[in-house]
Design a protein around this motif. Structure first.
Motif, PDB file in Angstrom:
ATOM      1  N   LEU A 117      67.803  12.726  32.402  1.00 29.99           N
ATOM      2  CA  LEU A 117      68.315  13.790  32.490  1.00 29.99           C
ATOM      3  C   LEU A 117      68.758  15.100  31.771  1.00 29.99           C
ATOM      4  CD1 LEU A 117      68.304  15.727  35.135  1.00 29.99           C
ATOM      5  CD2 LEU A 117      70.481  14.882  35.935  1.00 29.99           C
ATOM      6  N   LEU A 118      68.361  16.319  31.413  1.00 30.25           N
ATOM      7  CA  LEU A 118      68.608  17.541  30.634  1.00 30.25           C
ATOM      8  C   LEU A 118      69.210  17.742  32.457  1.00 30.25           C
ATOM      9  CD1 LEU A 118      69.149  18.975  28.359  1.00 30.25           C
ATOM     10  CD2 LEU A 118      66.963  20.048  28.795  1.00 30.25           C
ATOM     11  N   ALA A 119      70.707  18.327  31.944  1.00 28.93           N
ATOM     12  CA  ALA A 119      71.393  19.392  32.959  1.00 28.93           C
ATOM     13  C   ALA A 119      72.363  19.735  32.149  1.00 28.93           C
ATOM     14  CB  ALA A 119      72.379  18.200  33.479  1.00 28.93           C
ATOM     15  N   LYS A 120      72.838  21.490  32.323  1.00 31.25           N
ATOM     16  CA  LYS A 120      73.843  21.897  31.607  1.00 31.25           C
ATOM     17  C   LYS A 120      73.956  22.837  33.585  1.00 31.25           C
ATOM     18  CE  LYS A 120      75.857  24.758  28.709  1.00 31.25           C
ATOM     19  NZ  LYS A 120      76.760  24.527  29.543  1.00 31.25           N
ATOM     20  N   ASP A 121      75.491  23.180  32.664  1.00 32.12           N
ATOM     21  CA  ASP A 121      76.337  23.886  33.704  1.00 32.12           C
ATOM     22  C   ASP A 121      76.724  25.378  32.995  1.00 32.12           C
ATOM     23  OD1 ASP A 121      78.373  22.963  31.861  1.00 32.12           O
ATOM     24  OD2 ASP A 121      79.509  22.535  33.323  1.00 32.12           O
ATOM     25  N   GLY A 122      76.561  26.086  34.419  1.00 31.82           N
ATOM     26  CA  GLY A 122      77.091  27.227  34.010  1.00 31.82           C
ATOM     27  C   GLY A 122      78.481  28.401  34.413  1.00 31.82           C
ATOM     28  N   PHE A 123      79.105  28.575  33.969  1.00 33.03           N
ATOM     29  CA  PHE A 123      79.942  29.609  34.574  1.00 33.03           C
ATOM     30  C   PHE A 123      79.497  30.285  36.617  1.00 33.03           C
ATOM     31  CE2 PHE A 123      83.652  29.776  31.722  1.00 33.03           C
ATOM     32  CZ  PHE A 123      84.031  29.095  31.570  1.00 33.03           C
ATOM     33  N   GLU A 124      80.415  30.310  36.902  1.00 28.17           N
ATOM     34  CA  GLU A 124      80.270  31.445  38.456  1.00 28.17           C
ATOM     35  C   GLU A 124      78.428  29.738  39.219  1.00 28.17           C
ATOM     36  OE1 GLU A 124      81.644  33.585  39.433  1.00 28.17           O
ATOM     37  OE2 GLU A 124      83.197  33.840  37.743  1.00 28.17           O
ATOM     38  N   GLY A 125      79.422  28.710  39.182  1.00 32.78           N
ATOM     39  CA  GLY A 125      78.433  27.928  39.729  1.00 32.78           C
ATOM     40  C   GLY A 125      77.493  27.679  39.819  1.00 32.78           C
ATOM     41  N   VAL A 126      76.343  28.253  38.652  1.00 41.10           N
ATOM     42  CA  VAL A 126      75.293  27.661  38.093  1.00 41.10           C
ATOM     43  C   VAL A 126      75.172  25.945  37.760  1.00 41.10           C
ATOM     44  CG1 VAL A 126      73.601  28.499  36.737  1.00 41.10           C
ATOM     45  CG2 VAL A 126      75.459  29.845  37.139  1.00 41.10           C
ATOM     46  N   GLN A 127      73.941  25.440  38.125  1.00 42.22           N
ATOM     47  CA  GLN A 127      73.754  24.420  37.415  1.00 42.22           C
ATOM     48  C   GLN A 127      71.559  24.005  37.710  1.00 42.22           C
ATOM     49  OE1 GLN A 127      75.598  21.058  37.080  1.00 42.22           O
ATOM     50  NE2 GLN A 127      73.927  20.593  35.683  1.00 42.22           N
ATOM     51  N   VAL A 128      71.631  23.269  36.351  1.00 44.80           N
ATOM     52  CA  VAL A 128      69.854  23.396  36.219  1.00 44.80           C
ATOM     53  C   VAL A 128      69.977  22.194  35.096  1.00 44.80           C
ATOM     54  CG1 VAL A 128      69.610  24.723  33.876  1.00 44.80           C
ATOM     55  CG2 VAL A 128      67.731  24.244  35.520  1.00 44.80           C
ATOM     56  N   ALA A 129      68.811  20.991  35.509  1.00 46.95           N
ATOM     57  CA  ALA A 129      68.846  19.999  35.152  1.00 46.95           C
ATOM     58  C   ALA A 129      67.502  19.698  35.487  1.00 46.95           C
ATOM     59  CB  ALA A 129      68.412  19.300  36.863  1.00 46.95           C
ATOM     60  N   ALA A 130      66.678  18.980  34.678  1.00 52.40           N
ATOM     61  CA  ALA A 130      65.252  18.564  34.386  1.00 52.40           C
ATOM     62  C   ALA A 130      65.855  16.774  33.817  1.00 52.40           C
ATOM     63  CB  ALA A 130      64.728  19.529  33.998  1.00 52.40           C
ATOM     64  N   LEU A 131      63.986  16.417  34.777  1.00 52.30           N
ATOM     65  CA  LEU A 131      63.162  15.077  33.848  1.00 52.30           C
ATOM     66  C   LEU A 131      62.357  14.876  33.096  1.00 52.30           C
ATOM     67  CD1 LEU A 131      63.617  13.926  37.872  1.00 52.30           C
ATOM     68  CD2 LEU A 131      65.641  13.023  35.441  1.00 52.30           C
ATOM     69  N   PRO A 132      62.338  14.696  32.531  1.00 54.05           N
ATOM     70  CA  PRO A 132      60.215  14.182  31.019  1.00 54.05           C
ATOM     71  C   PRO A 132      59.654  14.121  32.363  1.00 54.05           C
ATOM     72  CG  PRO A 132      62.420  12.796  30.765  1.00 54.05           C
ATOM     73  CD  PRO A 132      63.032  12.899  32.150  1.00 54.05           C
ATOM     74  N   ASP A 133      59.555  14.425  33.146  1.00 51.33           N
ATOM     75  CA  ASP A 133      58.121  14.192  33.806  1.00 51.33           C
ATOM     76  C   ASP A 133      58.108  15.653  34.977  1.00 51.33           C
ATOM     77  OD1 ASP A 133      59.640  14.019  36.065  1.00 51.33           O
ATOM     78  OD2 ASP A 133      58.856  12.474  37.646  1.00 51.33           O
ATOM     79  N   GLY A 134      58.915  16.073  34.710  1.00 53.40           N
ATOM     80  CA  GLY A 134      58.894  17.863  34.898  1.00 53.40           C
ATOM     81  C   GLY A 134      59.737  19.059  35.653  1.00 53.40           C
ATOM     82  N   ARG A 135      59.885  17.098  36.826  1.00 52.35           N
ATOM     83  CA  ARG A 135      60.744  17.423  38.075  1.00 52.35           C
ATOM     84  C   ARG A 135      62.008  18.446  37.747  1.00 52.35           C
ATOM     85  NH1 ARG A 135      62.056  12.482  40.551  1.00 52.35           N
ATOM     86  NH2 ARG A 135      61.332  11.358  38.359  1.00 52.35           N
ATOM     87  N   ALA A 136      61.987  19.116  37.939  1.00 47.87           N
ATOM     88  CA  ALA A 136      63.705  20.532  37.695  1.00 47.87           C
ATOM     89  C   ALA A 136      64.454  20.615  39.168  1.00 47.87           C
ATOM     90  CB  ALA A 136      63.279  21.481  36.885  1.00 47.87           C
ATOM     91  N   ILE A 137      65.702  21.100  38.780  1.00 49.81           N
ATOM     92  CA  ILE A 137      66.476  21.800  40.141  1.00 49.81           C
ATOM     93  C   ILE A 137      67.381  22.983  39.359  1.00 49.81           C
ATOM     94  CG2 ILE A 137      66.166  19.533  41.149  1.00 49.81           C
ATOM     95  CD1 ILE A 137      69.450  20.788  40.062  1.00 49.81           C
ATOM     96  N   ALA A 138      67.393  23.793  40.146  1.00 51.89           N
ATOM     97  CA  ALA A 138      68.573  24.806  39.464  1.00 51.89           C
ATOM     98  C   ALA A 138      69.578  25.517  40.538  1.00 51.89           C
ATOM     99  CB  ALA A 138      67.794  26.425  39.099  1.00 51.89           C
ATOM    100  N   VAL A 139      70.546  25.699  41.113  1.00 54.20           N
ATOM    101  CA  VAL A 139      71.395  25.446  41.834  1.00 54.20           C
ATOM    102  C   VAL A 139      72.300  26.552  41.164  1.00 54.20           C
ATOM    103  CG1 VAL A 139      73.296  25.015  43.315  1.00 54.20           C
ATOM    104  CG2 VAL A 139      71.868  23.270  43.086  1.00 54.20           C
ATOM    105  N   LYS A 140      72.498  27.733  42.990  1.00 52.06           N
ATOM    106  CA  LYS A 140      73.844  29.081  42.121  1.00 52.06           C
ATOM    107  C   LYS A 140      74.084  28.843  43.483  1.00 52.06           C
ATOM    108  CE  LYS A 140      75.758  32.985  41.729  1.00 52.06           C
ATOM    109  NZ  LYS A 140      77.515  33.086  40.608  1.00 52.06           N
TER     110      LYS A 140
END
Length: 338
Positions: free
Chosen positions: A255-278
């Protein structure tokens, strides 16, 4: 129904966020966190959405992997821990400060060349120790100093001017803008200034998830793959030893994951599945469990995510409730888009 490649820039509007998590105390909903969530499948299509995934928003530091890709495309010769630092929102621990000094040394520059805003370390334990020692805010301690040091070195390598490296018209920031458009699949809707002073590009939540997927699925040796490898292998350098985002990358293989201020989160797996949250109100107490639920919707084994389901809500020193994601985020839910 959402297309994989929306046309044009994201729409600038008040985001149509919806409830994504409840603060439950003693069996009663005490508070509601609104937000938006997107889950992409291996083919890049939207498999699940809540709220407004196409409105323009600021991804804050969740965009740093894209900025790092732009710097590598511009010739920055980094890999490993220093590349992870270049994409970091670091905690201000000594290892982060020492690595930032290494970057500046390699560029033949000093802390005085940085143009980020002086600040105290992000990690509360380190910050308290810093203040107790009588140390003042510094550019080196600010959580974006690694990115800024890398930006300066990129500019120096290309013969670009240094004092104005944060100007949106600077060749470096133009390269970042091109990378943002390329990886998100859309031109930015707007450009403003982030907390650290760097240009901040408004993208869509859908576009942010797409960028993360493109980084994790890139051909080995490309700038995208190098950034993903560096951040996954040196998760603490990209964040900190006590940070949830580093723990998440350790818990979920690949998993690759990165957060951001103001409630942001993104993450992705090597097969291309990904999520993003605000999270609309910027609350970390909702960001973490909502991101974990989104990853479960993406097919990650829920057993790997139990540590990220949210901290207990205390009353009189004992657990009396918790933050709970809405039923639609459950992997068992039949909801596909909302």
């Amino acid at each position: 129904m959402y297309s994989s490649f929306p046309a044009g820039a994201p729409v600038v509007r008040e985001p149509r966020h919806v409830p994504v998590a409840h603060l439950v105390r003693g069996g009663i909903v005490e508070g509601v966190h609104h937000g938006s969530v997107v889950v992409l499948g291996t083919d890049g299509r939207v498999e699940f959405a809540l709220g407004d995934i196409e409105a323009a928003f600021y991804p804050r530091s969740a965009l740093k992997p894209v900025q790092a890709v732009a710097m590598l495309r511009s010739g920055l010769p980094l890999d490993g821990d220093l590349l992870s630092l270049a994409a970091a929102s670091h905690s201000g621990e000594e290892t982060h400060l020492a690595a930032t000094r290494r970057l500046l040394d390699l560029a033949g520059l000093t802390e005085a060349d940085l143009r980020n805003v002086p600040d105290l370390p992000y990690d509360p334990v380190v910050r308290d120790e810093w203040v107790a020692a009588g140390r003042a805010p510094s550019r080196l301690a600010q959580n974006c100093s690694g990115k800024h040091a890398a930006m300066l070195w990129t500019a120096r390598l290309n013969g670009w001017s240094l004092p104005d490296y944060l100007d949106p018209a600077h060749p470096l920031q133009q390269a970042v803008a091109r990378a943002v458009e390329d990886l998100t699949g859309q031109p930015p809707a707007h450009v403003t200034v982030d907390g650290c002073g760097a240009p901040l590009f408004a993208v869509s939540l859908h576009g942010l998830a797409r960028a993360a997927a493109r980084i994790t699925t890139a051909v080995p040796g490309t700038p995208e793959a190098r950034v993903a490898d560096a951040m996954r292998e040196h998760a603490e350098m990209a964040s900190g030893t006590r940070r949830d985002v580093a723990a998440l990358m350790r818990a979920v293989p690949g998993l690759l994951a990165k957060d951001g201020f103001e409630g942001v989160q993104v993450a992705a797996l090597p097969d291309g599945r990904a999520i993003a949250v605000k999270i609309a109100d910027g609350a970390d107490r909702a960001r973490v469990p909502v991101a974990a639920a989104a990853l479960a919707r993406a097919g990650v084994d829920p057993a790997l995510l139990t540590a990220f389901e949210g901290q207990a809500l205390l009353g009189g020193g004992r657990p009396v409730g918790s933050v709970r994601t809405v039923p639609a985020l459950s992997p068992d839910s039949l909801t596909s888009c909302a």
